[in-house]
Design a protein around this motif. Structure first.
Motif, PDB file in Angstrom:
ATOM      1  N   SER A   5      -2.751   9.835   2.824  1.00 32.56           N
ATOM      2  CA  SER A   5      -3.205   8.471   3.040  1.00 32.56           C
ATOM      3  C   SER A   5      -3.547   8.298   4.506  1.00 32.56           C
ATOM      4  O   SER A   5      -2.836   8.792   5.382  1.00 32.56           O
ATOM      5  N   TYR A   7       7.605  -3.564  -6.204  1.00 32.80           N
ATOM      6  CA  TYR A   7       6.161  -3.774  -6.112  1.00 32.80           C
ATOM      7  C   TYR A   7       5.816  -5.244  -6.325  1.00 32.80           C
ATOM      8  O   TYR A   7       4.966  -5.791  -5.637  1.00 32.80           O
ATOM      9  N   LEU A  59       2.598   1.647  -3.469  1.00 28.93           N
ATOM     10  CA  LEU A  59       1.647   2.104  -4.478  1.00 28.93           C
ATOM     11  C   LEU A  59       1.302   3.584  -4.279  1.00 28.93           C
ATOM     12  O   LEU A  59       1.272   4.349  -5.238  1.00 28.93           O
ATOM     13  N   ALA A  60       1.070   3.988  -3.028  1.00 27.07           N
ATOM     14  CA  ALA A  60       0.762   5.394  -2.736  1.00 27.07           C
ATOM     15  C   ALA A  60       1.949   6.282  -3.106  1.00 27.07           C
ATOM     16  O   ALA A  60       1.771   7.382  -3.626  1.00 27.07           O
ATOM     17  N   SER A  61       3.155   5.813  -2.861  1.00 29.50           N
ATOM     18  CA  SER A  61       4.356   6.576  -3.193  1.00 29.50           C
ATOM     19  C   SER A  61       4.498   6.745  -4.699  1.00 29.50           C
ATOM     20  O   SER A  61       4.842   7.818  -5.180  1.00 29.50           O
ATOM     21  N   ARG A  62       4.224   5.686  -5.439  1.00 29.05           N
ATOM     22  CA  ARG A  62       4.324   5.757  -6.903  1.00 29.05           C
ATOM     23  C   ARG A  62       3.297   6.719  -7.495  1.00 29.05           C
ATOM     24  O   ARG A  62       3.545   7.347  -8.500  1.00 29.05           O
ATOM     25  N   LYS A  63       2.147   6.816  -6.848  1.00 30.93           N
ATOM     26  CA  LYS A  63       1.094   7.706  -7.347  1.00 30.93           C
ATOM     27  C   LYS A  63       1.214   9.105  -6.753  1.00 30.93           C
ATOM     28  O   LYS A  63       0.343   9.932  -6.971  1.00 30.93           O
ATOM     29  N   ASN A  64       2.294   9.343  -5.989  1.00 30.46           N
ATOM     30  CA  ASN A  64       2.508  10.628  -5.309  1.00 30.46           C
ATOM     31  C   ASN A  64       1.300  11.029  -4.474  1.00 30.46           C
ATOM     32  O   ASN A  64       0.928  12.187  -4.398  1.00 30.46           O
ATOM     33  N   LYS A  65       0.712  10.050  -3.826  1.00 29.19           N
ATOM     34  CA  LYS A  65      -0.456  10.281  -2.992  1.00 29.19           C
ATOM     35  C   LYS A  65       0.029  10.645  -1.591  1.00 29.19           C
ATOM     36  O   LYS A  65       0.563   9.818  -0.872  1.00 29.19           O
ATOM     37  N   THR A  81       0.831  -1.201   0.000  1.00 27.85           N
ATOM     38  CA  THR A  81       0.000   0.000   0.000  1.00 27.85           C
ATOM     39  C   THR A  81       0.866   1.251   0.000  1.00 27.85           C
ATOM     40  O   THR A  81       0.588   2.216  -0.713  1.00 27.85           O
TER      41      THR A  81
END
Length: 191
Positions: free
Chosen positions: A67, A131, A58-64, A55
């Motif tokens: 969270s 990932y 994935l959040a890091s890759r989407k620059n989110k 999680t």
């Protein structure tokens, strides 16, 4: 512990990530915060974050950036105080404190603490296989950061686990029953 070998832009690392709260030992907490002096009527607390590594990646890759991650406040050390509650706390005990009070606390720098979400994400950045390595891992990992809060913001603590208590009102008498209903794969049409 979850052991993971990564090879990112910072180099090759072996990560041993805690998968239970007890994996973050009193010794670790004491060692990485030994340089912190706490003034009277203040307490250094640890904020332990719990999340799946997949999680976070994935959040890091989407620059989110926003969270929601579960956090557990724990006691680290306190300055001089007359508070009986604070004086009898042990390192690692879970605290009762409002999330807003935690957010208002002063962030403490602990350079020896490498077990932060940002640090781990920085280490694994650039590993093209990361990932795929973590997608199937269902275990949650634990990370820790530190804050300084006034003692008046700490409203209580959880002294021990009450899981050994036999509740007289709800009593387990057997294991989980499996569903015996068989559903047809295609509905039958009756004319």
């Amino acid at each position: 512990m979850l052991t993971l070998n990564v090879n990112g832009t910072q180099g090759a690392f072996t990560l041993n990530l805690p998968t239970t709260l007890s994996d973050i030992t009193e010794e670790y907490i004491t060692n990485v915060t030994s340089h912190i002096e706490v003034d009277a009527n203040y307490t250094a607390i640890g904020i332990v974050f719990r999340e799946k590594l997949s999680t976070l990646v994935l959040a890091s890759r989407k620059n989110k950036k926003n969270s929601d991650i579960a956090a557990i406040p724990i006691f680290v050390k306190a300055g001089k105080t007359d508070s009986e509650l604070i004086n009898k706390l042990d390192v690692g005990e879970k605290l009762i404190i409002a999330p807003s009070d935690i957010m208002l606390g002063h962030h403490l720098s602990a350079p020896a603490n490498l077990l932060t979400i940002n640090n781990i994400l920085s280490i694994i950045e650039g590993d093209t296989e990361i990932y795929n390595k973590v997608i199937g891992i269902q275990e949650y990992c634990y990370f820790i950061e530190f804050k300084l809060v006034p003692n008046c913001n700490i409203h209580g603590a959880y002294k021990d686990n009450c899981s050994n208590y036999a509740n007289p009102f709800v009593i387990r008498t057997g294991e989980t029953k499996k569903n015996n209903i068989i559903m047809p794969s295609t509905p039958k049409v009756i004319v």
